[in-house]
Scaffold this motif. Sequence first.
Motif, short mmCIF file in Angstrom:
data_model
loop_
_atom_site.label_atom_id
_atom_site.label_comp_id
_atom_site.label_asym_id
_atom_site.label_seq_id
_atom_site.Cartn_x
_atom_site.Cartn_y
_atom_site.Cartn_z
N VAL A 12 0.09 17.44 4.05
CA VAL A 12 0.79 17.40 5.35
C VAL A 12 1.55 18.71 5.55
N ASP A 13 1.79 19.02 6.83
CA ASP A 13 2.44 20.30 7.14
C ASP A 13 3.95 20.24 7.09
N ASP A 14 4.52 19.04 7.27
CA ASP A 14 5.99 18.96 7.24
C ASP A 14 6.42 17.56 6.83
N THR A 15 7.70 17.46 6.47
CA THR A 15 8.23 16.19 5.97
C THR A 15 8.23 15.11 7.05
N GLU A 16 8.46 15.51 8.30
CA GLU A 16 8.47 14.51 9.38
C GLU A 16 7.11 13.81 9.47
N THR A 17 6.04 14.59 9.35
CA THR A 17 4.70 13.98 9.39
C THR A 17 4.52 13.05 8.20
N ALA A 18 4.98 13.48 7.03
CA ALA A 18 4.86 12.65 5.83
C ALA A 18 5.58 11.31 6.03
N ILE A 19 6.78 11.37 6.59
CA ILE A 19 7.55 10.14 6.80
C ILE A 19 6.83 9.23 7.81
N ILE B 112 0.91 -1.15 0.00
CA ILE B 112 0.00 0.00 0.00
C ILE B 112 0.95 1.19 0.00
N ASN B 113 1.39 1.54 -1.20
CA ASN B 113 2.64 2.28 -1.36
C ASN B 113 2.47 3.79 -1.29
N PRO B 114 3.24 4.45 -0.41
CA PRO B 114 3.12 5.89 -0.23
C PRO B 114 4.04 6.67 -1.17
N ALA B 115 3.62 7.89 -1.46
CA ALA B 115 4.51 8.85 -2.12
C ALA B 115 4.57 10.09 -1.24
N ILE B 116 5.78 10.60 -1.06
CA ILE B 116 5.95 11.85 -0.32
C ILE B 116 6.34 12.91 -1.34
N VAL B 117 5.65 14.05 -1.33
CA VAL B 117 5.97 15.13 -2.26
C VAL B 117 6.37 16.36 -1.45
N GLY C 162 12.46 18.39 -5.30
CA GLY C 162 13.24 19.20 -6.24
C GLY C 162 14.72 18.90 -6.08
N ASP C 163 15.15 18.66 -4.87
CA ASP C 163 16.54 18.34 -4.58
C ASP C 163 16.65 16.82 -4.43
N GLU C 164 17.27 16.17 -5.44
CA GLU C 164 17.31 14.69 -5.44
C GLU C 164 18.07 14.15 -4.23
N GLU C 165 19.11 14.87 -3.83
CA GLU C 165 19.89 14.40 -2.66
C GLU C 165 19.02 14.42 -1.41
N GLN C 166 18.27 15.49 -1.27
CA GLN C 166 17.34 15.59 -0.15
C GLN C 166 16.30 14.47 -0.25
N GLY C 167 15.86 14.22 -1.48
CA GLY C 167 14.90 13.13 -1.71
C GLY C 167 15.48 11.79 -1.27
N ALA C 168 16.77 11.57 -1.59
CA ALA C 168 17.41 10.30 -1.21
C ALA C 168 17.50 10.17 0.31
N ARG C 169 17.74 11.30 0.99
CA ARG C 169 17.81 11.23 2.47
C ARG C 169 16.45 10.82 3.04
N ILE C 170 15.38 11.37 2.45
CA ILE C 170 14.02 10.97 2.90
C ILE C 170 13.80 9.49 2.57
N ALA C 171 14.22 9.10 1.35
CA ALA C 171 14.02 7.71 0.90
C ALA C 171 14.65 6.73 1.87
N GLU C 172 15.82 7.06 2.37
CA GLU C 172 16.53 6.14 3.27
C GLU C 172 15.77 5.91 4.57
N ALA D 139 3.18 18.19 0.48
CA ALA D 139 3.36 19.44 1.26
C ALA D 139 2.18 20.36 1.00
N ARG D 140 1.59 20.86 2.07
CA ARG D 140 0.34 21.62 1.96
C ARG D 140 0.40 22.77 0.94
N PRO D 141 1.51 23.53 0.87
CA PRO D 141 1.50 24.68 -0.05
C PRO D 141 1.28 24.31 -1.51
N ILE D 142 1.66 23.07 -1.91
CA ILE D 142 1.48 22.70 -3.33
C ILE D 142 0.39 21.65 -3.51
#
Length: 520
Positions: free
Chosen positions: A389-396, A254-259, A413-423, A293-296
């Motif tokens: 969601v209001d922040d990335t921590e909640t999304a995770i 039941i696969n999530p996506a974080i944006v 937008g920042d792939e490196e940041q994306g990879a840190r979340i992915a981990e 993220a709520r703004p988008i």
Amino acid sequence: MVALAQAAGDAGFVDKLVIHSPSSGALLGEAPVQTAEDVRDAVARARKAQAAWGALSVRERCHALRAFRHKVAQHADDLARAVSTENGKPLQEALVHDVLPFCDLMAYFERRAPGILAPQSISLHLMMQRRSYLHCVPRGVVGVIGPWNFPFSIPIGDAVMALFAGNAAVIKPSEVTPLIALQAKALWDEACKDEPRLHPDLIQIVTGRGLTGAALCTSGVDQVMFTGSVPTGKKVAVACAERLIPCVLELGGINPAIVTADADIERTAHAILWGAFANSGQVCASISRVYVARPIAEQLTARVVELAGTLVQGDPLNADNELGAMTFLPQIAIGQAILDDAIAQGARVRCGGTPNGRYFPPTVLDNVAHGSRITQDESFTPLLAFVPVDDTETAIRYANDSDKGLMAYVFAGDEEQGARIAERLEAGTTMVNNAIDSHGAPGTPWQGVKQSGLGQVHSAQGLRDLCQVRHVQTRSWLPWMSKELWWYPYSPKVYGVFLQAVKSLWGGGGVDRIMRAIGK
Ligand code: TXE
């Protein structure tokens, strides 16, 4: 419809499978319901054929298997049409998601299996006078139990992986889509005529329902590769545990996506659209729930809704159509119940929503409450939930709040940041700025954590796991020594030598420092 087969459920080894097209209802064919005795016979024949196959070098096997790849590629259009007809997925998906990745998988392992399965030496530490290596020995006969959503690429792909490793394979295709497996078997038999090292009995198909699958697990096979639901996967695991044989389980997700707020909206919208609606959501890797993220959130949701409105649903054999018919009739009711629950909990349907016979429209919901069934239960339908969601921590936290962990996605937008979340995501695979197609990269592992599975298919490790990896140890130097120091007889003197060795090697003194400095 496949109603007859489905209505019969696990009625036993009776009747036959009668298969109708999910889209047109036309009768497509029949297949027998094979008994436990049939299954045992198939396994015995496979074991006989495997003896010569397993004795070939890996290189010879890879060379011989090319004949099958050639047959599949030459009949790609026939196979794609057969998959599309029996499963109901659009013709392009049948080609690009089932047939094409299968051919690539074969070509990939033809080239790499000799290296992957070559003996590997182990660097020894204390016993440096010895030489150790691992070598891969085929297990024997691998039972493959297949699903209906990728009726060609999953069971036939698992079977050829088993063959690269030197095994034979007995396949129990899903009772919902058995005909494509029989068509693949006919091509295998053709390939055997062109290539004498291939034997028809190396790949066998046993058709039937759950009891035939259960019989395969208890038939004397040496390993089982299973793709299907969590409850059935657990039954397979128990049957294998009782026989102490390994099993590989692929059980969905039941696969999530974080944006994140800086994500590229256009690419993210296209990726989520395809990730949620390809094969009408009947993909274990489908994107089901989006934590944005709520703004988008509104901009992204609106763009996905707009794009969903352009998708053309209809006859899967019409190459212009992008969504076909649902393969498995009971799945529609499962999806509808999950949708009703979401609406009851305040979700808003932005598009789609009402199935029309076998056609389930792409359905986007927003204002979804995390915790409602749509964020917890695999719907296997084209349902897509947006949760701002209001922040990335909640999304995770929300993304990891699931008993399953097959795939996860991050759009940033920042792939490196994306990879840190992915981990930080509890999933066998997390893709950044991409969607669902990592199964098409045969070098990467396809694996689930938590209730999504055990073991892995594809990848070097997945191939090695289809072998017994055995260890051989020899002496490389000091061969004149008639015995090792720690063998009999024991004495206070030898005890003292070892005590001194422990203290000086590992007690933090000068020798310890020298050993660390020279990497020992
Ligand atoms: O799966 P089952 P089904 C999910 C999807 C779907 C649900 C049920 O949500 O609604 O699973 O689908 C064989 N011992 N997925 O009924 O029952 C069976 O004959 C051994 C996710 O198809 O798990 C079939 O060949 N085998 C999935 C296979 O197991 C047994 C893809 C799968 O059947 C058996 C498809 C037994 N006791 C559906 N009982 C994914 N992971 O992608 C049944 N089988």
